[in-house]
Scaffold this active site. Structure first.
Site, PDB file in Angstrom:
ATOM      1  N   ASP A  24       0.826  -1.179  -0.204  1.00  0.00           N
ATOM      2  CA  ASP A  24      -0.019  -0.066   0.067  1.00  0.00           C
ATOM      3  C   ASP A  24       0.781   1.196   0.090  1.00  0.00           C
ATOM      4  O   ASP A  24       1.802   1.332   0.624  1.00  0.00           O
ATOM      5  CB  ASP A  24      -0.932   0.109   1.259  1.00  0.00           C
ATOM      6  CG  ASP A  24      -2.050   0.762   1.083  1.00  0.00           C
ATOM      7  OD1 ASP A  24      -3.273   0.596   1.127  1.00  0.00           O
ATOM      8  OD2 ASP A  24      -1.705   2.229   1.156  1.00  0.00           O
ATOM      9  N   ASN A  52     -12.954  -3.203   2.414  1.00  0.00           N
ATOM     10  CA  ASN A  52     -13.939  -1.944   2.389  1.00  0.00           C
ATOM     11  C   ASN A  52     -14.862  -2.139   1.187  1.00  0.00           C
ATOM     12  O   ASN A  52     -14.180  -2.062   0.191  1.00  0.00           O
ATOM     13  CB  ASN A  52     -13.462  -0.682   2.536  1.00  0.00           C
ATOM     14  CG  ASN A  52     -12.658  -0.332   3.638  1.00  0.00           C
ATOM     15  OD1 ASN A  52     -13.147  -1.254   4.944  1.00  0.00           O
ATOM     16  ND2 ASN A  52     -11.582   0.138   4.028  1.00  0.00           N
ATOM     17  N   HIS A  62     -15.729   3.614   3.827  1.00  0.00           N
ATOM     18  CA  HIS A  62     -14.486   3.744   3.706  1.00  0.00           C
ATOM     19  C   HIS A  62     -13.571   3.340   2.333  1.00  0.00           C
ATOM     20  O   HIS A  62     -12.322   3.382   2.463  1.00  0.00           O
ATOM     21  CB  HIS A  62     -13.524   3.452   4.915  1.00  0.00           C
ATOM     22  CG  HIS A  62     -14.030   4.569   6.038  1.00  0.00           C
ATOM     23  ND1 HIS A  62     -14.191   5.694   6.435  1.00  0.00           N
ATOM     24  CD2 HIS A  62     -14.991   3.884   7.099  1.00  0.00           C
ATOM     25  CE1 HIS A  62     -14.678   6.111   7.610  1.00  0.00           C
ATOM     26  NE2 HIS A  62     -15.049   5.089   8.055  1.00  0.00           N
ATOM     27  N   HIS A  71     -10.398  -4.999  -3.002  1.00  0.00           N
ATOM     28  CA  HIS A  71      -9.065  -5.108  -2.578  1.00  0.00           C
ATOM     29  C   HIS A  71      -8.994  -5.445  -1.199  1.00  0.00           C
ATOM     30  O   HIS A  71      -9.932  -5.135  -0.237  1.00  0.00           O
ATOM     31  CB  HIS A  71      -8.068  -3.878  -2.554  1.00  0.00           C
ATOM     32  CG  HIS A  71      -8.713  -2.683  -2.185  1.00  0.00           C
ATOM     33  ND1 HIS A  71      -9.703  -2.028  -2.620  1.00  0.00           N
ATOM     34  CD2 HIS A  71      -8.603  -1.988  -0.935  1.00  0.00           C
ATOM     35  CE1 HIS A  71     -10.028  -0.946  -2.252  1.00  0.00           C
ATOM     36  NE2 HIS A  71      -9.211  -0.790  -1.127  1.00  0.00           N
ATOM     37  N   PHE A  72      -8.256  -6.603  -0.708  1.00  0.00           N
ATOM     38  CA  PHE A  72      -7.934  -7.023   0.652  1.00  0.00           C
ATOM     39  C   PHE A  72      -6.790  -6.265   1.420  1.00  0.00           C
ATOM     40  O   PHE A  72      -5.771  -6.433   0.762  1.00  0.00           O
ATOM     41  CB  PHE A  72      -7.929  -8.555   0.873  1.00  0.00           C
ATOM     42  CG  PHE A  72      -9.193  -9.138   0.593  1.00  0.00           C
ATOM     43  CD1 PHE A  72      -9.599  -9.407  -0.690  1.00  0.00           C
ATOM     44  CD2 PHE A  72      -9.926  -9.725   1.566  1.00  0.00           C
ATOM     45  CE1 PHE A  72     -10.858 -10.073  -1.084  1.00  0.00           C
ATOM     46  CE2 PHE A  72     -11.138 -10.356   1.275  1.00  0.00           C
ATOM     47  CZ  PHE A  72     -11.412 -10.334  -0.214  1.00  0.00           C
ATOM     48  N   HIS A  73      -6.869  -5.541   2.356  1.00  0.00           N
ATOM     49  CA  HIS A  73      -5.696  -4.927   3.118  1.00  0.00           C
ATOM     50  C   HIS A  73      -5.397  -6.200   3.957  1.00  0.00           C
ATOM     51  O   HIS A  73      -5.976  -6.777   4.800  1.00  0.00           O
ATOM     52  CB  HIS A  73      -6.166  -3.829   4.203  1.00  0.00           C
ATOM     53  CG  HIS A  73      -6.771  -2.676   3.281  1.00  0.00           C
ATOM     54  ND1 HIS A  73      -6.108  -1.440   3.096  1.00  0.00           N
ATOM     55  CD2 HIS A  73      -7.734  -2.333   2.943  1.00  0.00           C
ATOM     56  CE1 HIS A  73      -6.857  -0.502   2.113  1.00  0.00           C
ATOM     57  NE2 HIS A  73      -7.636  -1.130   2.235  1.00  0.00           N
TER      58      HIS A  73
HETATM   59  P1  5GP Z   1      -9.749   1.405   0.629  1.00  0.00           P
HETATM   60  O1  5GP Z   1     -10.127   2.918   1.450  1.00  0.00           O
HETATM   61  O2  5GP Z   1     -10.450   1.833  -0.687  1.00  0.00           O
HETATM   62  O3  5GP Z   1     -10.077   0.314   1.145  1.00  0.00           O
HETATM   63  O4  5GP Z   1      -8.161   1.682   0.392  1.00  0.00           O
HETATM   64  C1  5GP Z   1      -7.457   2.052  -0.563  1.00  0.00           C
HETATM   65  C2  5GP Z   1      -6.064   1.925  -0.602  1.00  0.00           C
HETATM   66  O5  5GP Z   1      -5.378   2.097  -1.837  1.00  0.00           O
HETATM   67  C3  5GP Z   1      -5.446   2.889   0.462  1.00  0.00           C
HETATM   68  O6  5GP Z   1      -4.928   2.301   1.658  1.00  0.00           O
HETATM   69  C4  5GP Z   1      -4.385   3.721  -0.195  1.00  0.00           C
HETATM   70  O7  5GP Z   1      -3.165   3.910   0.141  1.00  0.00           O
HETATM   71  C5  5GP Z   1      -4.098   2.559  -1.470  1.00  0.00           C
HETATM   72  N1  5GP Z   1      -3.692   3.154  -2.839  1.00  0.00           N
HETATM   73  C6  5GP Z   1      -4.214   4.290  -3.370  1.00  0.00           C
HETATM   74  N2  5GP Z   1      -3.536   4.571  -4.467  1.00  0.00           N
HETATM   75  C7  5GP Z   1      -2.557   3.691  -4.651  1.00  0.00           C
HETATM   76  C8  5GP Z   1      -1.663   3.653  -5.378  1.00  0.00           C
HETATM   77  O8  5GP Z   1      -1.543   4.350  -6.671  1.00  0.00           O
HETATM   78  N3  5GP Z   1      -0.484   2.678  -5.310  1.00  0.00           N
HETATM   79  C9  5GP Z   1      -0.680   1.757  -4.099  1.00  0.00           C
HETATM   80  N4  5GP Z   1       0.199   0.898  -4.023  1.00  0.00           N
HETATM   81  N5  5GP Z   1      -1.698   1.980  -3.254  1.00  0.00           N
HETATM   82  C10 5GP Z   1      -2.469   2.874  -3.449  1.00  0.00           C
END
Ligand code: 5GP
Length: 146
Positions: A38, A94, A100, A107-109
């Site tokens: 991330d 999310n 959020h 995507h899975f964090h």
């Molecule tokens: P969400 O809030 O949609 O669950 O999380 C999206 C995640 O994508 C965030 O943690 C953000 O930092 C990450 N992210 C957004 N743009 C990019 C990018 O261009 N490259 C990478 N590696 N991560 C990204």
């Protein structure tokens, strides 16, 4: 028409990462799944696992892509844990802006937690489950899943 057509027309940053148009720190790749660090980590080792199929939310993802993620997710969790040195971690997923979600590609964090607070901070506003309401909701869910 290809069912992915509409989604492809609203291309997200993650599709650009999949195509290589935007660079990433790649962690894992197979024919259906990509994992990378991330860009805004909550802690060192914060990793994102995405399907190559461009579904916006988990409920829209095909069984095949879901299975492909499920197959590698535990292995990636073990690697993140080993390399970050964290004993504990969260898997977060999310769906929708109220939940959020910022990037509308599933995507899975995987987020390592460390003593002192580095990692996912959560406020867990638990209520109580009323038995009658619970029975009704569970029955309606069973019906929906039939
Ligand atoms: P969400 O809030 O949609 O669950 O999380 C999206 C995640 O994508 C965030 O943690 C953000 O930092 C990450 N992210 C957004 N743009 C990019 C990018 O261009 N490259 C990478 N590696 N991560 C990204």
């Amino acid at each position: 028409m290809d069912p992915w057509y509409n989604i492809l027309m609203s291309e997200t940053i993650f599709l650009k990462i999949i195509s290589g148009e935007i660079p990433c720190h790649k962690v894992y790749e197979d024919e259906s799944v990509l994992a990378f660090l991330d860009i805004g980590p909550l802690s060192p080792g914060h990793t994102l696992i995405i399907p190559k199929e461009p579904a916006a939310t988990l409920g829209e993802l095909s069984d095949e892509s879901s299975a492909a993620i499920g197959r590698v997710l535990p292995r990636i969790c073990r690697a993140v844990k080993a390399v970050s040195g964290a004993s504990d971690y969260n898997v977060l997923q999310n769906n929708g802006s109220l939940a959020h979600q910022a990037v509308f590609h599933v995507h899975f964090h995987v987020i390592p937690c460390f003593e002192g607070g580095e990692g996912l901070q959560m406020k867990w506003n638990s209520g109580t489950l009323d038995p009658a309401r619970g029975a009704d909701i569970a029955e309606r869910l069973r019906e929906e899943l039939r």
